[in-house]
Design a protein around this motif. Structure first.
Motif: not given
Length: 705
Positions: A663-671, A697-701
């Protein structure tokens, strides 16, 4: 041995997970806590006495003489209830402490891996130091010592040959006199005198350079085939001239201050002679020293200038096939290939110079005709807008790279470019004259979109995809923007008060965004200069599920470093044509490094299987890459260094920490995030927990879609 301990440790950890599952099932059985506690309290204290207590013997001795099957079954059920209550209590206590135990085990594993990696690095460092000591300190320095001896011996050989020639001349002269060959003896003496006179003439150049005189001396040495000898002699004469000049100046002041011409001063070393200068004569003596040395330096500069011009003329003659200088002169050239890098003059195009000239004329018009000042400034702003739009269209527009989401073009720059395109650029290609009058009036204030000359090639890798042209165009635009900044007070003075907001908007939204063009323009070069796709292919062939700590980094690191070395070489080649300013060089290196680091993370995210030892190997590879990269560039800190390190370290997180980390590292891609869950935690989490993390992860994406 470390491999055995790791395997045993991981085996114990797996067994712990199995036991934990059994205990979790036992714990989930519905029971009454108060009833369970009463059962535990009913257990006799003898059962808790010590570990050597024989429970079976104790129970057999307590049996009555006459056995009753019903009583035995009731007593057996009672013991089973007590055993179940104790097991339930133990399970509760174990599960209560289990997360802390697992976290501590993970910390121990991470610490052990770090220590093993540090040991490997230290071992490699010591081995490389030994290799450097043997290969460089001994061999290389030995070669340098031998080369120095060789140079000394060559100089000694020249001196011996000169002495031998003089001796032979003296002997030959005596023989000729004995043979009464007086004409030949006189001719030999004249030749020796001419050689001495040529050297004397060369020495006069050091204090009073005369181009005609020096040209004749050089021609004479060339006819003798001794141009290199002339250069060696000239350096010796300049050294002697400096010493003699300063010595004579200081000696004159010392004798003047002493009031006599004692010969003892002439025998002193220069350093000792300077100690006799008094404080009163210090400033005049220093001034005369500077004047005298200035004459020597002036002669030296003019001599170097003569050789530079002469070398250029000879090089032009050779290229046209008119003359041959000789190989000796070519070898003696020491002209730097990087003279362009030493010049700090601005990089300008003819377009920039023409715009500056026009602005100067327009400002004169505004001073005389102030009522039209706003119209003039408006058209000046359109001229700058069109120039900025042209540079971006030619060198900065690339939808592929804009989609990377790295913020190559700021929102302010994109807004400015959209405004220019809508208000100034005529994008309609059709030349149909039947258009409506309104459309014609709207297009009246617009100009056609600029087109790049076909002579400008932006697709060649050898030229770094037109880097020289990109630098000239972009930096000349930045220079023009800087000149507009200097002109702002003057333009503000002639601008009507009601129109000054327009001027402020022009500077804040257009002029100040010129330097922001550097990022998209040079990003295209950085994205093509390094073969990032090849690096991904090499990383895909690496085996990451190794069972022991590796001491050698993988080959893809060397391949990537070779790409950077080749990029550095081509950058130096371009700098011979066009000076590469420091901001441009920094942006290019920053882009290349940032792309390389993001490619590394993408490569790690493609891994299907990875052990803790494999994760340590990733750290070793990245540290090797950073160590070698820091020798190629001065950029500090390394861009996106934390982006790679944080991703690698995430493999050591527990399931609870992983959810917060995602949740804190949104700079990385879903993959990349999914790979962490499946490859990192997949081996020691249950299906429910994995689904929970994937849902996070899906919630972030979801907002990105």
């Amino acid at each position: 041995m470390s491999h055995y301990h790791n395997s045993a440790f991981l085996g114990d950890l797996g067994s712990l997970w199995d036991i934990s599952e059994d205990l979790r099932e036992l714990r989930e059985e519905p029971t009454d806590p108060q009833a369970q506690q009463e059962i535990i309290n009913s257990i006799e204290e003898v059962y808790f006495s010590n570990d050597s207590f024989d429970i079976v013997k104790y129970e057999l001795e307590r049996l009555p003489p006459v056995l009753s099957l019903q009583e035995l079954e009731e007593y057996r059920d009672k013991l089973k209830q007590q055993q179940a209550a104790v097991s339930k209590k133990v399970a509760d206590l174990i599960l209560e402490k289990q997360p802390a135990y697992v976290q501590e085990l993970e910390r121990v594993t991470s610490l052990q891996t770090g220590l093993q990696l540090a040991a490997v690095i230290c071992t490699n460092g010591r081995r490389h130091l030994n290799i450097a000591k043997e290969g460089f300190t001994q061999t290389s320095l030995g070669l340098l010592a031998n080369q120095r001896k060789r140079q000394l011996l060559i100089g000694l050989l020249k001196s011996l040959r000169t002495i031998k020639t003089l001796q032979r001349t003296d002997v030959r002269l005596s023989e000729m006199l004995e043979e009464e060959d007086y004409p030949g003896a006189i001719q030999l003496c004249l030749e020796c005198q001419k050689a001495e006179q040529l050297d004397v003439a060369l020495s006069k150049i050091c204090k009073n350079f005369d181009i005609s005189h020096y040209t004749k001396v050089q021609q004479a040495y060339r006819l003798l085939g001794k141009t290199q000898t002339a250069m060696d002699q000239l350096h010796m004469h300049f050294t002697q001239a400096i010493h003699n000049t300063v010595f004579q100046v200081v000696l004159g002041y010392v004798e003047l201050c002493a009031g006599n011409t004692d010969t003892k001063f002439q025998k002193l070393q220069y350093k000792d002679l300077c100690t006799h200068i008094t404080s009163d004569s210090y400033i005049p003596c220093l001034a005369d020293l500077c004047k005298a040395l200035w004459e020597v330096m002036l002669s030296y500069y003019r001599t170097m200038q003569w050789h530079e011009n002469h070398d250029q003329d000879e090089a032009a003659a050779v290229s046209s096939g008119k003359k041959l200088i000789s190989r000796e002169t070519l070898r003696s050239r020491k002209r730097s290939d990087y003279n362009l890098n030493k010049v700090n003059a601005p990089i300008l195009t003819n377009t920039t110079l023409n715009v500056i000239r026009l602005v100067g004329k327009y400002m004169q018009m505004m001073n005389i005709l102030k009522p039209i000042a706003f119209d003039v400034i408006h058209f000046m702003s359109q001229l700058f807008d069109y120039y900025l739009y042209a540079v971006y269209t030619f060198f900065g527009r690339n939808d592929t790279f804009e989609s990377t989401g790295l913020g190559l073009s700021s929102s302010r720059l994109r807004t400015t470019l959209n405004r220019i395109q809508e208000s100034l650029i005529d994008l309609e290609v059709s030349a149909d004259p039947t258009g409506t009058l309104t459309a014609a009036e709207e297009r009246k204030e617009k100009v056609p979109s600029p087109h790049l000359s076909h002579l400008v090639v932006l697709t060649s890798g050898n030229s770094l995809y037109g880097l020289a042209e990109r630098v000239v165009a972009t930096e000349s635009l930045v220079f023009l923007a800087e000149q507009f900044e200097f002109l702002q007070p003057h333009l503000d003075a002639v601008m009507p008060a009601a129109k000054k907001p327009f001027l402020q908007q022009f500077y804040s939204q257009t002029v100040s965004t010129a330097s922001e063009l550097r990022k998209p323009v040079y990003w295209i070069v950085a994205a093509k200069a390094i073969d990032y796709e090849q690096m991904l292919l090499l990383m895909a062939n690496v085996k990451w599920d190794v069972k022991e700590i590796m001491s050698q980094h993988n080959v893809y690191v060397d391949a990537l470093l070779k790409e950077f070395e080749e990029f550095n070489r081509r950058l130096n080649e371009v700098s011979k044509r066009v000076r590469i300013p420091l901001p441009v060089s920094n942006i290019l290196w920053e882009h290349c490094i940032r792309l390389a680091n993001r490619t590394l993370v993408e490569g790690y995210a493609n891994v299907k299987k990875c052990s803790n030892e494999g994760r340590a190997l990733m750290q070793l590879d990245f540290q090797q890459f950073l160590m070698k990269l820091e020798k190629l560039t001065d950029i500090r800190p390394i861009p996106d260094k934390e982006f790679v390190e944080t991703y690698i370290k995430a493999y050591y997180l527990t399931e609870n920490d992983m959810e917060r980390w995602i949740k804190e590292h949104r700079e990385y891609s879903t993959k990349q995030l999914i790979n962490l869950v499946n490859v990192c935690l997949g081996s020691h989490i249950n299906k429910k927990t994995r689904q929970k993390l994937l849902a996070a992860i899906d919630d972030i994406d979801r907002p990105k879609r």
